[in-house]
Design an enzyme around this catalytic site. Structure first.
Site, short mmCIF file in Angstrom:
data_model
loop_
_atom_site.label_atom_id
_atom_site.label_comp_id
_atom_site.label_asym_id
_atom_site.label_seq_id
_atom_site.Cartn_x
_atom_site.Cartn_y
_atom_site.Cartn_z
N CYS A 13 0.84 -1.21 0.00
CA CYS A 13 0.00 0.00 0.00
C CYS A 13 0.87 1.25 0.00
CB CYS A 13 -0.95 -0.02 1.20
SG CYS A 13 -0.20 0.47 2.77
N CYS B 29 5.14 22.70 -5.89
CA CYS B 29 5.13 23.36 -7.20
C CYS B 29 5.58 24.80 -7.07
CB CYS B 29 3.73 23.32 -7.80
SG CYS B 29 3.11 21.67 -8.02
ZN LIG Z 1 0.93 -1.22 3.70
#
Ligand SMILES: [Zn+2]
Length: 331
Positions: free
Chosen positions: A157, A174
């Site tokens: 993840c 930015c």
């Molecule tokens: Zn994870």
């Protein structure tokens, strides 16, 4: 005609729903590609307005949108409805946080990240894992872009990889590093491709962290392993569980501005607030999406969802004071 998609794939896209969180440069590219591809339901969530310096890379917007003072999510919705009237497009002007993210994302088949900050990505990651919704991370800064596809229960993840990304305080924005307009076009295109594969149930999704640099011409694919003891993979959603009453955020893309979100203020009737402020402030201007005025040398922009953006400051406590004085105590 492309065998990987075919009529069957197109039918699946039409019956699918995607949520795009953040409609700056990445989100503009993602949204236009997915609407043209015929993804049936698309939510576009963004908290901000358009400024002239956004137009270099935020391909959904033009100078008319700025003159009309349209929020990005509304300008995107209006334009994309003209592109493909068969797609249901829902522009949502709000700050995404623990109070609304589950309601906005639940029921979607994929979530796409068009954000400019790690904190909100960690929140998306928690929601995606909790509700088992695939999501596609994307980032763009200077001449660099990165993306990874996250399938809950199958791939590592975002929290697994976040320790190897730069910590938030050292991450360039930015504002400080600039951005080459082609980078978000490339990364957004990869994200949209991945979303289409996910929606069509294809096996050929990207399972690596992709890193590109369009100036030095490097294209890297990094194998990521699940992190031992990753809280999110282990079912602990610390970012989603984190509560706040007042949150202040310095905005990227806004020169010197702080957003104030106060969870005690759920909604604001802009007309009423404008009437009450009439004696104390100047330059009041209003449309149905926002009320802006000048007070104590700051331009303050108030939204119907209760938020405000205080311009001309980077001082978060000053922004809170101005919010309390001109918004919270006035409603
Ligand atoms: Zn994870």
């Amino acid at each position: 005609m492309f065998p990987g998609i075919g009529e069957e794939g197109q039918a699946k896209l039409l019956s699918s729903g995607a949520v795009i969180i953040g409609c700056g440069a990445l989100g503009s590219n993602i949204a236009t590609l997915l609407v043209r591809a015929g993804v049936g339901k698309i939510k576009i969530v963004d908290r901000d307005f358009i400024e002239y310096h956004n137009l270099q890379r935020q391909i959904l917007f033009d100078e008319d949108d700025i003159r009309a003072q349209l929020p990005k999510a509304i300008a995107a919705e209006r334009y994309l409805r003209k592109v493909n009237s068969t797609v249901r497009i829902d522009g949502i002007v709000t700050d995404i946080n623990y109070t609304n993210i589950e309601e906005i994302c639940c029921g979607a088949d994929v979530i796409l990240d068009g954000l400019d900050n790690v904190e909100t990505r960690l929140l998306i990651n928690d929601v995606a894992l909790k509700h088992k919704i695939p999501w596609v991370y994307g980032g763009a800064i200077a001449s660099n872009g990165m993306t990874m596809t996250i399938i809950p229960g199958e791939t590592p993840c975002f929290r697994c990889i976040s320790p190897i990304l730069s910590p938030p305080e050292t991450t360039a924005t930015c504002e400080t590093a600039g951005i080459v307009g082609t980078v978000p076009a490339i990364i957004g295109s990869i994200q949209a491709t991945e979303a289409m594969k996910i929606l069509m149930g294809k096996e050929e999704i990207n399972r690596e962290l992709i890193l590109i640099d369009v100036w030095k011409w490097t294209f890297d694919r990094v194998q990521i392993r699940p992190r031992d003891n990753c809280p999110a993979c282990g079912g602990r959603y610390e970012f989603l569980d984190r509560r706040f009453t007042v949150k202040t955020t310095s905005l990227c893309g806004q020169s010197r501005a702080v957003q104030v979100v106060d969870t005690r203020v759920k909604a604001i009737a802009l007309d009423k607030l404008a009437t009450r402020l009439d004696k104390d402030v100047i330059n009041i201007s209003q449309n149905k999406f926002m009320l802006s005025f000048l007070a104590d040398d700051h331009e303050i922009v108030v939204f119907p969802d209760g938020r405000a953006i205080i311009k001309n400051t980077i001082d978060e406590s000053q922004a809170k004071e101005l919010y309390n004085k001109y918004v919270r105590e006035m409603i």
